[in-house]
Write a protein that holds these residues in place. Structure first.
Motif, PDB file in Angstrom:
ATOM      1  N   LEU A  40      43.310 -32.835  48.810  1.00  0.00           N
ATOM      2  CA  LEU A  40      44.227 -31.904  48.253  1.00  0.00           C
ATOM      3  C   LEU A  40      44.641 -30.660  48.810  1.00  0.00           C
ATOM      4  N   ARG A  41      45.660 -30.109  48.671  1.00  0.00           N
ATOM      5  CA  ARG A  41      46.006 -28.868  49.118  1.00  0.00           C
ATOM      6  C   ARG A  41      46.391 -27.836  48.073  1.00  0.00           C
ATOM      7  N   LEU A  42      45.645 -26.834  48.083  1.00  0.00           N
ATOM      8  CA  LEU A  42      45.878 -25.761  47.189  1.00  0.00           C
ATOM      9  C   LEU A  42      46.778 -24.595  47.796  1.00  0.00           C
ATOM     10  N   SER A  43      47.737 -24.066  46.827  1.00  0.00           N
ATOM     11  CA  SER A  43      48.434 -22.841  47.179  1.00  0.00           C
ATOM     12  C   SER A  43      48.221 -21.895  46.406  1.00  0.00           C
ATOM     13  N   CYS A  44      48.207 -20.709  46.886  1.00  0.00           N
ATOM     14  CA  CYS A  44      48.209 -19.130  46.445  1.00  0.00           C
ATOM     15  C   CYS A  44      49.417 -18.429  46.891  1.00  0.00           C
ATOM     16  N   VAL A  45      50.221 -18.012  46.102  1.00  0.00           N
ATOM     17  CA  VAL A  45      51.256 -16.995  46.119  1.00  0.00           C
ATOM     18  C   VAL A  45      50.871 -15.880  45.742  1.00  0.00           C
ATOM     19  N   VAL A  46      51.023 -14.975  46.523  1.00  0.00           N
ATOM     20  CA  VAL A  46      50.611 -13.680  46.264  1.00  0.00           C
ATOM     21  C   VAL A  46      51.948 -12.584  46.049  1.00  0.00           C
ATOM     22  N   SER A  47      52.006 -11.639  45.082  1.00  0.00           N
ATOM     23  CA  SER A  47      52.708 -10.871  45.080  1.00  0.00           C
ATOM     24  C   SER A  47      52.299  -9.372  44.503  1.00  0.00           C
ATOM     25  N   SER A  49      44.092 -21.303  55.323  1.00  0.00           N
ATOM     26  CA  SER A  49      45.239 -20.717  56.092  1.00  0.00           C
ATOM     27  C   SER A  49      46.096 -19.871  55.415  1.00  0.00           C
ATOM     28  N   LYS A  50      46.930 -19.182  56.211  1.00  0.00           N
ATOM     29  CA  LYS A  50      47.628 -18.428  55.504  1.00  0.00           C
ATOM     30  C   LYS A  50      49.329 -18.485  56.053  1.00  0.00           C
ATOM     31  N   ASP A  51      50.317 -17.976  55.361  1.00  0.00           N
ATOM     32  CA  ASP A  51      51.470 -17.772  55.868  1.00  0.00           C
ATOM     33  C   ASP A  51      52.165 -16.362  55.407  1.00  0.00           C
ATOM     34  N   ASN A  52      51.835 -15.422  56.426  1.00  0.00           N
ATOM     35  CA  ASN A  52      51.992 -14.207  55.969  1.00  0.00           C
ATOM     36  C   ASN A  52      53.713 -13.781  55.646  1.00  0.00           C
ATOM     37  N   ALA A  53      54.310 -14.615  56.347  1.00  0.00           N
ATOM     38  CA  ALA A  53      56.047 -14.524  55.872  1.00  0.00           C
ATOM     39  C   ALA A  53      56.341 -15.035  54.522  1.00  0.00           C
ATOM     40  N   LYS A  54      55.460 -15.895  54.046  1.00  0.00           N
ATOM     41  CA  LYS A  54      55.424 -16.423  52.571  1.00  0.00           C
ATOM     42  C   LYS A  54      54.687 -15.545  51.768  1.00  0.00           C
ATOM     43  N   ASN A  55      53.764 -14.618  52.387  1.00  0.00           N
ATOM     44  CA  ASN A  55      52.858 -14.111  51.374  1.00  0.00           C
ATOM     45  C   ASN A  55      51.825 -15.273  50.563  1.00  0.00           C
ATOM     46  N   ARG A  83      51.298  -7.189  47.029  1.00  0.00           N
ATOM     47  CA  ARG A  83      50.750  -6.631  48.148  1.00  0.00           C
ATOM     48  C   ARG A  83      50.743  -7.509  49.323  1.00  0.00           C
ATOM     49  N   PRO A  84      51.017  -7.118  50.621  1.00  0.00           N
ATOM     50  CA  PRO A  84      51.211  -8.001  51.590  1.00  0.00           C
ATOM     51  C   PRO A  84      49.924  -8.438  51.975  1.00  0.00           C
ATOM     52  N   ILE A  85      49.845  -9.834  52.303  1.00  0.00           N
ATOM     53  CA  ILE A  85      48.483 -10.440  52.482  1.00  0.00           C
ATOM     54  C   ILE A  85      47.991  -9.959  54.164  1.00  0.00           C
ATOM     55  N   SER A  86      49.194  -9.524  54.747  1.00  0.00           N
ATOM     56  CA  SER A  86      48.667  -9.306  56.327  1.00  0.00           C
ATOM     57  C   SER A  86      47.868  -7.980  56.426  1.00  0.00           C
ATOM     58  N   ILE A  87      47.689  -7.373  55.121  1.00  0.00           N
ATOM     59  CA  ILE A  87      46.776  -6.002  54.985  1.00  0.00           C
ATOM     60  C   ILE A  87      45.915  -6.402  53.924  1.00  0.00           C
ATOM     61  N   ALA A  88      45.383  -7.372  53.731  1.00  0.00           N
ATOM     62  CA  ALA A  88      44.630  -7.594  52.576  1.00  0.00           C
ATOM     63  C   ALA A  88      43.856  -9.334  52.714  1.00  0.00           C
ATOM     64  N   THR A  89      42.467  -9.210  52.255  1.00  0.00           N
ATOM     65  CA  THR A  89      41.757 -10.211  52.593  1.00  0.00           C
ATOM     66  C   THR A  89      41.944 -11.189  51.361  1.00  0.00           C
ATOM     67  N   VAL A  90      42.140 -12.428  51.446  1.00  0.00           N
ATOM     68  CA  VAL A  90      42.230 -13.324  50.182  1.00  0.00           C
ATOM     69  C   VAL A  90      41.020 -14.475  50.405  1.00  0.00           C
ATOM     70  N   GLY A  91      40.572 -14.520  49.258  1.00  0.00           N
ATOM     71  CA  GLY A  91      39.464 -15.685  49.192  1.00  0.00           C
ATOM     72  C   GLY A  91      39.610 -16.596  48.042  1.00  0.00           C
ATOM     73  N   TRP A  92      39.263 -18.043  48.408  1.00  0.00           N
ATOM     74  CA  TRP A  92      39.140 -19.096  47.276  1.00  0.00           C
ATOM     75  C   TRP A  92      37.486 -19.029  46.565  1.00  0.00           C
ATOM     76  N   PHE A  93      37.830 -19.300  45.325  1.00  0.00           N
ATOM     77  CA  PHE A  93      36.345 -19.309  44.620  1.00  0.00           C
ATOM     78  C   PHE A  93      36.636 -20.693  43.942  1.00  0.00           C
TER      79      PHE A  93
END
Length: 124
Positions: free
Chosen positions: A18-25, A71-77, A27-37
């Motif tokens: 499975l591939r999980l996705s997380c869209v963030v709004s 993984s991450k895609d900063n352009a798509k946040n 705050r730019p994720i390029s300057i933040a840490t994102v985790g999965w729990f």
């Protein structure tokens, strides 16, 4: 405060992916840490994987190392969690969360923004 929305959960057989996705709004994720729990009802929420703002520092929990990839895609946040070789014990609600700093963080208490979760069920 940032808003996070997960998607991609579902029911798969053991050994599947499975591939999980997380869209963030908010705050730019390029300057933040994102985790999965993940959390099983009745249990504490546990760390799964984390990626820092630069994308160069990644950490995994021992039970998923070698099977999951963050993984991450900063352009798509957006942040992703590719889950392979799934096991019944991976069954849980999966959450993405944002840590406002740029360093790796693995504690639930380090995160101040959470998504609503996406349910993952692995059948044996």
């Amino acid at each position: 405060q940032a808003q996070l929305v997960e998607s991609g959960g579902g029911l798969v057989q053991a050994g599947g992916s499975l591939r999980l996705s997380c869209v963030v709004s908010g705050r730019p994720i390029s300057i933040a840490t994102v985790g999965w729990f993940r959390q099983i009802p009745g249990n504490e929420r546990e760390f799964v994987a984390v990626i820092d703002g630069s994308g160069t520092s990644i950490r995994y929990a021992a039970p998923v190392k070698g099977r999951f990839a963050i993984s991450k895609d900063n352009a798509k946040n957006m942040v992703y969690l590719q889950m392979n070789s799934l096991k019944p014990e991976d069954t849980a609600v999966y959450y993405c969360a944002l840590h406002p700093g740029i360093t790796i963080a693995v504690g639930v208490e380090d995160y101040n923004s959470w998504g609503q979760g996406t349910e993952v069920t692995i059948s044996s």
